[in-house]
Design a protein around this motif. Structure first.
Motif, PDB file in Angstrom:
ATOM      1  N   ARG A   1       0.839  -1.200   0.000  1.00 14.95           N
ATOM      2  CA  ARG A   1       0.000   0.000   0.000  1.00 14.95           C
ATOM      3  C   ARG A   1       0.868   1.241   0.000  1.00 14.95           C
ATOM      4  N   LEU A   2       0.268   2.349  -0.402  1.00 14.12           N
ATOM      5  CA  LEU A   2       0.919   3.644  -0.321  1.00 14.12           C
ATOM      6  C   LEU A   2       0.427   4.375   0.918  1.00 14.12           C
ATOM      7  N   VAL A   3       1.311   5.141   1.534  1.00 12.64           N
ATOM      8  CA  VAL A   3       0.993   5.939   2.720  1.00 12.64           C
ATOM      9  C   VAL A   3       1.054   7.402   2.327  1.00 12.64           C
ATOM     10  N   ALA A   4      -0.020   8.132   2.561  1.00 14.25           N
ATOM     11  CA  ALA A   4      -0.064   9.554   2.228  1.00 14.25           C
ATOM     12  C   ALA A   4       0.399  10.400   3.401  1.00 14.25           C
ATOM     13  N   ASP A   5       1.039  11.538   3.093  1.00 13.54           N
ATOM     14  CA  ASP A   5       1.394  12.474   4.155  1.00 13.54           C
ATOM     15  C   ASP A   5       0.224  13.413   4.403  1.00 13.54           C
ATOM     16  N   LEU A   6       0.432  14.413   5.258  1.00 11.82           N
ATOM     17  CA  LEU A   6      -0.676  15.288   5.638  1.00 11.82           C
ATOM     18  C   LEU A   6      -1.130  16.199   4.504  1.00 11.82           C
ATOM     19  N   THR A   7      -0.337  16.292   3.439  1.00 11.02           N
ATOM     20  CA  THR A   7      -0.752  17.075   2.270  1.00 11.02           C
ATOM     21  C   THR A   7      -1.444  16.211   1.227  1.00 11.02           C
ATOM     22  N   GLY A   8      -1.553  14.904   1.494  1.00  5.27           N
ATOM     23  CA  GLY A   8      -2.199  13.993   0.561  1.00  5.27           C
ATOM     24  C   GLY A   8      -1.275  13.385  -0.470  1.00  5.27           C
ATOM     25  N   ARG A   9       0.018  13.715  -0.417  1.00  6.07           N
ATOM     26  CA  ARG A   9       0.971  13.161  -1.381  1.00  6.07           C
ATOM     27  C   ARG A   9       1.413  11.766  -0.955  1.00  6.07           C
ATOM     28  N   ASP A  10       1.719  10.926  -1.947  1.00  4.14           N
ATOM     29  CA  ASP A  10       2.262   9.606  -1.640  1.00  4.14           C
ATOM     30  C   ASP A  10       3.618   9.777  -0.983  1.00  4.14           C
TER      31      ASP A  10
END
Length: 292
Positions: free
Chosen positions: A274-283
């Motif tokens: 899976r991909l984990v997004a940061d608080l800005t929504g970026r991968d």
């Protein structure tokens, strides 16, 4: 700890100097600089003089704020920063969080975590601060970074990086060497969490970075190779051999390369990719599990 009282006129003057120099978020940096001088000078109101002027001049020259004041904050920690070592970023706190959650849910009393390319020791120290009983090994090949990571690990043990020191029974050990080479052979196939913020930018990106990055972060901590994801791919390939069945790998990635990272994880035979997004929504990271 409450923030120190500062003179708002001093903050405004400093902010104007920084803004004129093109410093992003000049108002925030100005307040942090003035607060730092208030703390070290032992005064309670306005401040100025040679100390503040010197720090402001360095920040106006686009030296990273963290290196100007010699510290940064990462999750619950206050870490020491030093020239020549990569400055930990707030987005990496999300990566550390995935590793912490995985270590907390490991089905044994003393989970084993390896932080590859630890830099300042931010991820390794965060895990040791938040996971009771964890044993963390942090690897790093750059001698300057090894020295700084050892400083931050000792500050954690002494209760200076976070109140109370490491979590109950937790340990962190810094070892010099490339990738997983320094990790004890007895850990092979028995690691619960493998985590890394490796170099992941392509060589073609050189020259496009802000002065704080291109002029101060070491190139080897930024550029993974011509493609950029060479180290990411290598860590995903190694994960299956070092993780115990059900163990988790989480690797920070170039936010433009999410599809490439998940493909690489699947090609390495990992599961639950899976991909984990940061608080800005970026991968921000790829996470996966060694199949049981």
């Amino acid at each position: 700890m409450p923030r120190p009282e500062v003179d708002p006129d001093v903050v405004r003057r400093v902010a104007a100097r920084l803004e004129a120099a093109g410093v992003p978020n000049a108002g925030v940096d100005a307040r942090l600089l003035v607060e730092h001088v208030v703390e070290v000078a032992g005064v309670t109101a306005g401040c100025g003089g040679a100390l503040l002027d010197g720090l402001v001049a360095r920040r106006a020259a686009r030296v990273p704020l963290q290196q100007v004041i010699g510290r940064t904050w990462f999750r619950t920690l206050e870490l020491t920063c030093a020239p020549g070592v990569f400055v930990p970023r707030p987005e990496t706190e999300v990566v550390a969080g995935v590793a912490i959650d995985a270590a907390r849910t490991a089905d044994r009393d003393r989970p084993r975590v390896v932080d590859v390319g630890t830099g300042s020791g931010a991820i390794a120290c965060a895990v040791a601060a938040e996971v009771p009983g964890v044993d963390v090994v942090a690897t790093e090949r750059d001698p300057l970074a090894v020295a700084l990571a050892e400083v931050n690990a000792q500050r954690l043990r002494d209760g200076q990086a976070v109140a109370g020191g490491p979590a109950r029974g937790a340990t962190v050990t810094v070892l010099r060497g490339s990738l997983l080479d320094p990790v004890p052979p007895a850990w092979r196939g028995k690691v619960d969490v493998l985590v890394s913020n490796p170099p992941y930018l392509p060589a073609a990106d050189r020259g496009t970075w802000a002065p704080e990055v291109g002029g101060h972060d070491p190139d080897a901590a930024l550029v993974g190779g011509p493609d950029g994801h060479e180290v990411v791919d290598r860590l995903l390939q190694l994960a299956g051999a070092w993780l115990r069945p059900g163990g988790t790998v989480v690797v920070e990635i170039d936010d433009r390369r999410g599809r490439d990272a998940t493909d690489a994880a699947r090609e390495a035979g990992l599961a639950h990719v899976r991909l984990v997004a940061d608080l800005t929504g970026r991968d921000r990271a790829v996470a996966a599990v060694r199949a049981r």
